[in-house]
Structures are given as structure tokens and as C-alpha cells.
Write an enzyme that holds these catalytic residues in place. Sequence first.
Site: not given
Length: 600
Positions: A367-368, A144, A90, A52-53
Amino acid sequence: MNVESGAPSSLKLWLVIFLCMPTGCYQWVSASLPIHSDNLTGRPNVLFIVVDDLRPSLNSYGGPILSPNIDNLAAQSAVFQHAMVQQAVCGPSRISFMTSRRPDTTKLYDFYSYWREAAGNYTTLPQHFKENGYFTASVGKVFHGGKASNGTDDYPYSWSVEAWHPPTQEYKRAKVCKNMDGTLHQNIICPVNVTEMPLQSLPDIQSTDHALDLLQQFASRSPQPLSPSSPSRKSASKESGSQHTKDTSQPFFLGVGYHKPHVPFKYPQEYRALYPLEEVEIAPNPDLPPKLPPVAFEPYTSLMERDDIGALNISFPYGPIPRPYHYLLRQSYYAAATYTDFQMGRLLQGLEDNGFANNTIIVFVGDHGWQLGEHSEWCKFSNFELATRVPLMVHVPGVTDVQKQPRTKKFPLKDLLKNKKSGERRYSSVLKEGQVVNEFVELVDMFPTLAELAGLQVPSTCPPNPFKVDFCTEGVSFAPLITRGFGRKGVSYTRWKNATFSQYPRPGDVPTLESDLPHLVNITIMGYSMRTSDYHFTEWIGFNHSIFQGDWEDVHARELYVLATDPLEDDNVADSLDYQDLIQDLHIKLMRGWRDSLPV
Ligand SMILES: *[C@@H]1O[C@H](CO)[C@@H](O)[C@H](O)[C@H]1NC(C)=O
Ligand SMILES: *[C@@H]1O[C@H](CO)[C@@H](O)[C@H](O)[C@H]1NC(C)=O
Ligand SMILES: *[C@@H]1O[C@H](CO)[C@@H](O)[C@H](O)[C@H]1NC(C)=O
Ligand SMILES: *[C@@H]1O[C@H](CO)[C@@H](O)[C@H](O)[C@H]1NC(C)=O
Ligand SMILES: *[C@@H]1O[C@H](CO)[C@@H](O)[C@H](O)[C@H]1NC(C)=O
Ligand SMILES: *[C@@H]1O[C@H](CO)[C@@H](O)[C@H](O)[C@H]1NC(C)=O
Ligand SMILES: *[C@@H]1O[C@H](CO)[C@@H](O)[C@H](O)[C@H]1NC(C)=O
Ligand SMILES: *[C@@H]1O[C@H](CO)[C@@H](O)[C@H](O)[C@H]1NC(C)=O
Ligand SMILES: *[C@@H]1O[C@H](CO)[C@@H](O)[C@H](O)[C@H]1NC(C)=O
């Protein structure tokens, strides 16, 4: 930042394009390359790790995040330099890559609809494996959660057993972060003593424990579900694990989703010592770019919701975050990322210890991205490359492990600390030629790629009206990049993808408290963004959320970054008279969209 892309364009290409149009080429390409038949015995397992992130500031991407375990994986993988997400937040990003559809097709730009009900009954990546005889399981945050996956992480369609979530995630809003005076708060910056935490653990530690239990169970093929005494099983369903083991040859698809370095930065405190404050650097471009249109700015409101950053009374919307906190946020982001790296290390070791190393494809992806003070911005929620570009590695046993070095068993944190103190970067990875993939890939490409690598049916390109077609892709398999990179024969294209596409919605032209995460009903503007080898071009256009459509005549703002001279995207030249012809050209290409960019 590296701006070159491996997507050359030449006159020769145009001939091929005409020959291939409209759809034949793509089909022809999909049917090839059963890598598994040469190199993997039986059907390969898949370990799909999503973080995540996590932006690509890992050691193997040039740092400064110390990531010995990911470096280790990198040394045996294809390492993608230009992997882009389709929307930098997300929920929409994950639903996009899990279904291989772009946000305009999932109709999800926020967190509040479920594609099967709101858009179409699209087959997901794990569902495809499940329907082809795989045992599929989800640990942690893969989909998510919540409405975006119908409260079940798309069980039972995607997974053979209910998705498993770490029990300690329940405490994500607990006041456990110590201020200097010893009082406890809900902070963004939150290094903790794990033994003092509820259940004496943290979510990613528990997820790793649970994934290791599953691997062990897969290895033993025991017909029993995991022992109920195992602490990590607390919230798992009763049927968890039991279906799979009847068939001893059943391969698995295991999704493991790590929560950190997502905010709050709650991580074991010892990781902070890896990043002494005096060594943490300021963002190279910490100021608000003067020519940035207000609609492009994301005011990082989620940071303000916590006690420590909230107490700073940062002026809305432009801040800035006071300098001391600029350093503290960077420090804790890095530390939280290294903590995640160590959990991944445990997981990869478990894969090996259970005998799966030589028949498991490993994917590791973020995810980004995340902005760490560049452009005076924090978090994701934008179209800047810092928000849309992610780390992506694919390991295919016998294909990508060209470096035959033995895997280092464990990286004790104290060794890393010791090396750090002596100023050594012992773990910096040296990627060999052929491992680094410079071509453009998009996360919608992962589904067809994994299908191809595992020898399953590869979805073909979605038709222009994709809503009624359950099994198709809005990406393309990048398996040929992996095999070609490693010197094996594969399909050769005349050119690879020549652009990537992302988008971000806004509720209006100026930043408001809802700008970062507008609800569908409030979306009035969509920023459509295209990255080519030379330019990053974004158009913010009027958007009708009832029909999920933008109006290309209604342009609110534009951004154009010339990457050769402005790789950090500081200088928006969209208003410069010198670029008007180019902008017209890019406008048309952006409007025509991803289909024109597919490899031919
Ligand atoms: C959607 O797809 C799933 C999985 O193939 C299937 O079980 C379900 O019946 C489908 N739902 C509808 C409404 O078609
Ligand atoms: C989504 O969840 C609701 C409520 O639990 C359920 O009624 C519905 O059938 C689910 N949708 C699908 C497509 O499974
Ligand atoms: C962590 O907390 C435990 C229990 O309170 C304590 O015994 C230990 O000394 C603490 N560790 C550190 C490094 O502060
Ligand atoms: C923020 O505002 C509150 C209430 O107005 C005030 O008590 C506090 O001192 C301010 N903090 C800073 C860092 O300015
Ligand atoms: C994979 O590993 C297993 C267990 O270590 C071994 O028995 C098998 O021969 C290996 N297969 C290949 C293709 O290397
Ligand atoms: C993988 O396949 C290639 C090409 O067939 C072969 O040269 C190589 O030895 C294989 N690797 C393993 C570990 O089987
Ligand atoms: C839409 O925006 C309005 C005005 O800012 C706000 O009051 C409302 O809560 C928003 N709707 C949703 C669903 O967030
Ligand atoms: C959005 O589209 C719908 C359906 O065509 C139309 O009724 C509505 O007026 C449009 N909304 C706006 C703000 O243009
Ligand atoms: C990519 O190449 C195709 C021709 O194959 C062309 O139509 C398209 O405009 C190009 N896209 C960009 C962004 O240059």
C-alpha cells in the site's frame, strides 16, 4: 536503486500528442485487449493481495528480504519496477486505489471521512466486479477500516458479504513482547512465541486460514456457509458466504489484506534467525540530508509511542534512532516481511489446491513503502521514493507464466534457515526478459487494469470536475504493458506515462507531533510530488483545506533530486542557481498534473 524508466521521449511523440488531444486517445485505448477470451476459460477470478507497509526490498526486487513464495509468484508474473502510490499512508493510499481517484478527488488525506459522503459516490474496484456478477469478499485489511470506509469496509457496496477481520487483531496493543528480563511490554520490536499469544495465533495467520476456508468453499460450491466451528469464523457475519454459492459459475473477487510488516513488528520469533544481526546492513545514507527542507521531514512519532523505542528518549524531531536500534528495526522489519511471505505462500498454495490456478488473476501489491533509516527517517509519511514506491506483480494465467518451472510446493522455514546458514541464496529468483516492466504505473491504474483483464467495462478518464461521476478513473489501464511484455500483440502507444504523482500534507513548515498524520482541519501545506524518468521534484505549497486546494503562488519549499547522479535522493538541488530554468519547467508540469502524463 534502478532509476531508468521505460518512458522515452522523442520528437516524434509530439505529433501524436497533437493528433490525440484532447481525450480521444484514452477512450480508444480502453476498448481493447480481451486477454481473457484467449487464455482464460470463462470469467477469471481475481485474488487481490495487499500488504501493509511493504517496500520493494523483496528478493525478487534485489533483496535483502527473503521472500521465496513471492519470488515464486514473481517468476510467473509481470513484475513492476516503478509502481507508485498517490499518498504514502494507508488510509488515503487505499481509498485512492480502490476508487481509482487521487487524494484531491477522494478528499481524504487523513483517516476521518468517507468518500461517499465527503466527496462523491464513487464506484470501487470490488464494487465493479460485484455489480458484474462476481462474488466479492474481503479478508483482513483491504480497505482502511474505521471512518475512511464507514466502519464497514464499504460493505455492502463493495462486498457480497461483510468484510472479515482476524479476531487476534484485537490484541494489537496487548503487552505481549518480551524484554531481555522476561517482562512483557508493548514494543515495536516484538518477535513472539505464537503458542503463547492470545488465541494462539496472529492476525495474518488467521486471515490466511479464513481465506483458505473461503477458497475451499468456492471450490466445493457448497450452499452452506462456512462451518461455525471454524475458529477463523468467529467475527464473521451470519450471512457470510451463503449468497455466493447458488450460481455455480459465479466467479469470485477475493481481497486479502495482510497486516505485517506494519508496526509493531509482531511476528513468529523463528523468522528472526533468518537475519543475524551481524549480517543486517546499515542504511546506505543514514544521515539527515543537510538541504532537506524541514517541511519534508517526517518525525516518525508512531515509533515513539511504543515502550521500547519510547524508552530511548529520542530527541524530537530529528532523533536520530541510536545505531543499535537502527539494526534491530531493520532486522525485525525483514523478519516480519518474510513471515508475511510465508502466509502468502499458504494462500497461493490453497488457490492451486482448490483448482483455481489456471483461471485466477493474481495481483500482489504494497500500500506504500517504508523508510528504514535512510535520510535518518523511519516509517512512511513522506514523498521520498522509499515511501511512495511499492512492489506490484500481476499474474495472468496463460499470459504471464512464461517460466514453465513447476511450482515448488512448500518452503519449510527450516530449509530456508539451513540455506541461510550455508550462505546460499537458493531462492533468489531469476526474472526472464519480458517479465520486468520498467514503465511507470500508479496504483490508481489498478482498477481499470483489472477491469480490462477480466473483460469488464473499463472506466474512462474522469472529467476535470469528477465529483458527480461515479464510474471513471484518474489512472489508465496498464494491461497493454503486460501483454506487450509477453510478446503478444496489443495496443501500442507512442509513449507510456511520462510521470507519476504523489502528495503529502503537513500542518506547518516545521516538524511537530502532528506532522506525520495531520487531521484535515490542521492541514496548511501540501507537498505535491512528481517523478519523471530523470527527476523527482516536489513543491510544498500553501493549502486551503476548506476547499481542498493548493495555492501554487505560495511555495514554502522545493525539493529536486537529479536521479542520474543522485538515485538515493540525498542531495536536494532546488536552491542551486544551475537548476532554476529546469525548476520553472517542472513547476509548470507539476501544476498541470497527471492528465498530461497519460500515455498517448
Ligand atoms: C451510491 O451508489 C450506490 C451503489 O451504486 C447506490 O446503491 C446508492 O444509492 C448511491 N447513493 C447515492 C446517494 O446516490
Ligand atoms: C455510513 O454509516 C452510517 C452509520 O452506520 C449510515 O447511517 C450511513 O448510511 C452510511 N453511509 C452510507 C453511504 O452507506
Ligand atoms: C513456546 O511456548 C510454548 C508454551 O509456553 C512452549 O512449550 C514452547 O517451548 C515455546 N517455544 C519456544 C521455541 O520457545
Ligand atoms: C529516559 O528518560 C527517563 C526519564 O527521564 C530516564 O529514567 C531514562 O533513564 C532515560 N533513558 C535513556 C535511555 O536515556
Ligand atoms: C484448468 O484446470 C482444470 C483443473 O485442473 C482443468 O480441468 C482445466 O482443463 C484447466 N483449463 C485450462 C484452460 O488449462
Ligand atoms: C494464451 O494465449 C496465447 C495467444 O493466443 C497462446 O499462444 C497461448 O498458448 C495461450 N496460453 C494458454 C495456457 O492457453
Ligand atoms: C489541530 O492542531 C491543534 C494544535 O496543534 C491541536 O490541538 C488539535 O488537536 C488538532 N486538531 C485535530 C483534529 O487533530
Ligand atoms: C479557504 O477558502 C475559503 C473559501 O474560499 C475561504 O473562506 C477561507 O478564507 C480560505 N482560508 C484561508 C486560510 O485562506
Ligand atoms: C509528458 O508528455 C506530455 C506530452 O505528451 C507533456 O505535455 C508533459 O509535459 C510531459 N510531462 C513530463 C513530466 O515531462
